[in-house]
Write a protein that holds these residues in place. Structure first.
Motif, PDB file in Angstrom:
ATOM      1  N   LEU A 101      50.036  19.249 -76.126  1.00 15.31           N
ATOM      2  CA  LEU A 101      49.509  18.345 -75.101  1.00 15.31           C
ATOM      3  C   LEU A 101      50.330  18.412 -73.815  1.00 15.31           C
ATOM      4  O   LEU A 101      49.781  18.364 -72.712  1.00 15.31           O
ATOM      5  CB  LEU A 101      49.472  16.917 -75.648  1.00 15.31           C
ATOM      6  CG  LEU A 101      48.470  16.672 -76.787  1.00 15.31           C
ATOM      7  CD1 LEU A 101      48.611  15.259 -77.329  1.00 15.31           C
ATOM      8  CD2 LEU A 101      47.043  16.922 -76.313  1.00 15.31           C
ATOM      9  N   ILE A 102      51.657  18.524 -73.945  1.00 11.15           N
ATOM     10  CA  ILE A 102      52.511  18.616 -72.751  1.00 11.15           C
ATOM     11  C   ILE A 102      52.248  19.928 -72.008  1.00 11.15           C
ATOM     12  O   ILE A 102      52.106  19.945 -70.780  1.00 11.15           O
ATOM     13  CB  ILE A 102      54.000  18.504 -73.143  1.00 11.15           C
ATOM     14  CG1 ILE A 102      54.311  17.082 -73.627  1.00 11.15           C
ATOM     15  CG2 ILE A 102      54.902  18.870 -71.966  1.00 11.15           C
ATOM     16  CD1 ILE A 102      55.705  16.931 -74.205  1.00 11.15           C
ATOM     17  N   ALA A 103      52.174  21.029 -72.748  1.00 14.89           N
ATOM     18  CA  ALA A 103      51.903  22.327 -72.120  1.00 14.89           C
ATOM     19  C   ALA A 103      50.541  22.328 -71.441  1.00 14.89           C
ATOM     20  O   ALA A 103      50.385  22.841 -70.323  1.00 14.89           O
ATOM     21  CB  ALA A 103      51.977  23.436 -73.171  1.00 14.89           C
ATOM     22  N   MET A 104      49.560  21.727 -72.100  1.00 13.78           N
ATOM     23  CA  MET A 104      48.215  21.656 -71.513  1.00 13.78           C
ATOM     24  C   MET A 104      48.233  20.802 -70.253  1.00 13.78           C
ATOM     25  O   MET A 104      47.629  21.159 -69.229  1.00 13.78           O
ATOM     26  CB  MET A 104      47.248  21.058 -72.547  1.00 13.78           C
ATOM     27  CG  MET A 104      45.809  20.944 -72.065  1.00 13.78           C
ATOM     28  SD  MET A 104      45.057  22.555 -71.811  1.00 13.78           S
ATOM     29  CE  MET A 104      43.384  22.070 -71.395  1.00 13.78           C
TER      30      MET A 104
ATOM     31  N   CYS B 182      50.639  28.649 -70.043  1.00 12.45           N
ATOM     32  CA  CYS B 182      50.425  27.738 -71.173  1.00 12.45           C
ATOM     33  C   CYS B 182      50.246  28.523 -72.467  1.00 12.45           C
ATOM     34  O   CYS B 182      50.792  28.152 -73.512  1.00 12.45           O
ATOM     35  CB  CYS B 182      49.196  26.860 -70.908  1.00 12.45           C
ATOM     36  SG  CYS B 182      48.844  25.643 -72.199  1.00 12.45           S
ATOM     37  N   VAL B 183      49.501  29.616 -72.403  1.00  9.13           N
ATOM     38  CA  VAL B 183      49.311  30.463 -73.584  1.00  9.13           C
ATOM     39  C   VAL B 183      50.647  31.044 -74.038  1.00  9.13           C
ATOM     40  O   VAL B 183      50.946  31.082 -75.241  1.00  9.13           O
ATOM     41  CB  VAL B 183      48.308  31.600 -73.276  1.00  9.13           C
ATOM     42  CG1 VAL B 183      48.324  32.647 -74.389  1.00  9.13           C
ATOM     43  CG2 VAL B 183      46.909  31.039 -73.110  1.00  9.13           C
ATOM     44  N   LEU B 184      51.462  31.485 -73.093  1.00  7.57           N
ATOM     45  CA  LEU B 184      52.778  32.024 -73.441  1.00  7.57           C
ATOM     46  C   LEU B 184      53.627  30.968 -74.144  1.00  7.57           C
ATOM     47  O   LEU B 184      54.329  31.259 -75.122  1.00  7.57           O
ATOM     48  CB  LEU B 184      53.486  32.531 -72.180  1.00  7.57           C
ATOM     49  CG  LEU B 184      54.875  33.145 -72.397  1.00  7.57           C
ATOM     50  CD1 LEU B 184      54.787  34.359 -73.324  1.00  7.57           C
ATOM     51  CD2 LEU B 184      55.493  33.529 -71.059  1.00  7.57           C
ATOM     52  N   ALA B 185      53.547  29.728 -73.661  1.00  6.31           N
ATOM     53  CA  ALA B 185      54.286  28.637 -74.306  1.00  6.31           C
ATOM     54  C   ALA B 185      53.770  28.396 -75.727  1.00  6.31           C
ATOM     55  O   ALA B 185      54.556  28.176 -76.660  1.00  6.31           O
ATOM     56  CB  ALA B 185      54.162  27.367 -73.468  1.00  6.31           C
TER      57      ALA B 185
END
Length: 616
Positions: free
Chosen positions: A428-431, A452-455
């Motif tokens: 949720l934070i990355a998004m 975000c995908v990399l995270a």
């Protein structure tokens, strides 16, 4: 009209016809269209695949992976359990369910949001004792509507934004679609929850267990002690008639007997193709002492041999605790489960005999349901289609693994596990950071969501082995190819030509009428062809129309975005509508009953809003 214009219009006409006719998949049609442009010299060969590097393609790919991550954490399951009531007032329940579906689809893939909530809809239908279709169709339409509210909500919005950027006006922001899209969605949801669901045909008062999948086709083996051995198909038919079942084919010596006449006798080892309702399937087989092919003794023997080999291969591993062993044995218990095939499933177009289910997954296909269509082919050689319902037998873990890997959705309510709080928070934070970065213009949307995908990958929100399984290759190919074709429509002047015809013959120079026509034409096309393809084709025409009228092109591009997200009349216009076709027991003509008034309502609401938010 120049030769280039004639060529691209001819290619465009054939492409649209193939999209609507549907002999090939959308990505195949789009690739053929691109190659036709290359072979006719409209696109230089070295530039043919430039579209695959377009930001819209990258963003769509990233959103698909992010959607998988949000599902994997279990946070969305927990949210659905808390928000949506299973009993009580049905209108309130539908409003809450469709509202949640629309919200989820504004930030994740439309079909992912629908698949996530389908088991919740099944459970609600069972507890409310109503036909599942009356909840499934509102949910499908709601997730389509919700996608139009943000830049990443649906691929057509990204196509429209990408076209605007290529025209030199810059791309749209994350929430530029929200003012018009949100009001249209809210009004649409109110209509669906208060009136629309009542217009959906109720095929039967089926519960969630059968999910109104229609009749199943299954194969049953005639054993030596079976009551069917030595009897004619007519005699067998009379015995099965008491259970509302019938024989529709017979297989002798591994070859289907055609035609299967009423006096043809069944012998030991023959396979009967039987059509029966889900509720009476077991009784139908028991009445004659028949066994499903997946339960036959030979298959079970092969399965035990496979288990023995697997046990020998893992003999060197250290023993598990008694508790874990007990749980493992519990998971290995055989059970039946109904799965529906999603439109982007790897199963589509393939037959079971090439999947080697027993060896790969230790499961078996027992029966297949295809609403409104009957096939008396061997079950193992029948090509699977999107929306088919499969009756599978196997261990719980194996069935779950098969469903995830092959792109199927369970029809019954899933067991909801406790979400992984740590990974839920990370996801949720990355998004939120990705959305914020794109919304405030700090970095381009494609870069923001790629980060975000990399995270997600680095923090293992999505297992690395599943990253590329999250991608829908057909959507990526469709986008990458049609972006290049759309550029040709613009650069050859074909879009100007079509816009001129529209203005001279229909709009009569009126900008408002032209805006309404662009919306309605886009909406109509999206009912019969892929919404991404519709947006790619209509952007050039809409932009040229605005230029010739000397008005704000944003109004017309936003009309294309809304129209491409309103495929409510048919099951083929949007993947969500295809997904509910079988489970809801729908026919092709059922969608317009709620879809037509909804599309009219969208036009009535969106035109004034477009003129207000994006004035001409």
């Amino acid at each position: 009209m120049t030769l280039d214009q004639l060529l691209i219009l001819a290619i465009l006409a054939v492409t649209i016809a193939l999209f609507i006719w549907g002999p090939w998949r959308h990505d195949m049609v789009a690739l053929a269209s691109l190659l036709a442009c290359v072979f006719t010299g409209l696109i230089p060969a070295e530039n043919a695949f430039n579209g695959f590097g377009h930001p819209a393609v990258v963003t769509v790919a990233c959103v698909l992976i992010i959607s998988r991550g949000l599902q994997n954490t279990g946070a969305m399951d927990a949210l659905a359990q808390r928000v949506v009531p299973r009993s009580g007032n049905i209108t309130l329940g539908i409003l809450l369910l469709t509202g949640l579906g629309a919200f989820l689809s504004s930030f994740m893939n439309n079909i992912g949001a629908l698949a996530l909530l389908m088991p919740v809809a099944a459970d609600m239908a069972e507890k409310q004792n109503i036909a599942p279709g009356k909840i499934l169709m509102p949910l499908s339409f709601a997730t389509i509507l919700g996608g139009m509210t943000t830049l990443i909500g649906t691929p057509p919005n990204l196509v429209v934004s990408g076209f605007r950027a290529s025209a030199g006006a810059g791309s749209y922001g994350m929430f530029d679609f929200t003012p018009v899209g949100l009001l249209v969605t809210v009004v649409g949801l109110l209509f669906i929850g208060l009136i629309g669901w009542r217009l959906v045909p109720g095929r039967s008062q089926a519960g969630a267990s059968s999910f109104d999948t229609g009749t199943y086709l299954t194969e049953a083996v005639v054993g030596e002690k079976s009551a069917a051995a030595g009897k004619s198909l007519r005699e067998i038919g009379k015995l099965l008639g008491a259970e509302d079942a019938q024989v529709v084919g017979i297989v002798h010596n591994d070859a289907r007997v055609s035609p299967a006449t009423p006096w043809h006798r069944a012998h030991s080892g023959d396979i009967l193709v039987i059509e029966a309702e889900p509720e009476s399937l077991t009784a139908s087989l028991s009445s004659l002492g028949l066994k499903m092919v997946g339960e036959s003794e030979s298959v079970q023997k092969d399965k035990e041999e496979l288990k023995d080999k697997m046990s020998q291969a893992t003999a060197g591993r250290k023993e598990k605790s008694a508790e874990k062993e007990k749980n493992s044995n519990h998971r290995e218990e055989m059970q039946l489960r109904e799965l529906v095939v999603m439109p982007n499933s790897l199963l589509v177009g393939r037959s079971i005999q090439f999947l080697h289910l027993s060896a790969r997954y230790q499961i078996h296909l027992l029966a297949l349901s295809r609403r409104g269509r009957r096939s008396v082919r061997r079950l193992r050689s029948t090509p699977i289609l999107a929306g088919d319902a499969l009756l599978m037998m196997g261990a719980d873990d194996n069935l779950n693994h098969f469903a995830r890997e092959q792109g199927c959705v369970p029809l019954a309510q899933r067991d909801i596990s406790m979400p992984n709080k740590e990974k839920s928070a990370i996801a949720l934070i990355a998004m939120a950071l990705a959305v914020g970065g794109a919304a405030f213009g700090l970095i381009p949307a494609a870069i923001s969501f790629a980060a975000c995908v990399l995270a997600f990958m680095a923090l293992k929100v999505v297992p690395l082995r599943n990253i590329y399984e999250s991608l829908d290759g057909s959507v990526i190919v469709l986008l990458g190819t049609l972006i290049a074709v759309a550029d040709v429509i613009e650069t050859t002047g074909a879009a100007d030509l079509l816009a001129q015809v529209l203005l001279d013959n229909l709009a009569q120079g009126s900008a408002v009428v032209a805006l309404a026509l662009i919306l309605i034409v886009t909406m109509t096309l999206s009912d019969f062809m892929n919404n991404v393809a519709t947006a790619a084709v209509m952007c050039s025409i809409a932009f040229s129309t605005a230029e010739q009228l000397a008005v704000n092109p944003d109004s017309f591009l936003m009309a294309v975005a809304i129209g491409a997200s309103c495929a409510f009349l048919t099951p083929v216009g949007h993947q969500n509508n295809t997904l509910i076709l079988g489970p809801g027991g729908f026919d092709f003509g059922d969608y317009w009953r709620m879809g037509l008034p909804l599309e009219i309502l969208v036009v009535l609401v969106s035109i004034p809003m477009l003129l207000w938010v994006w004035p001409l």
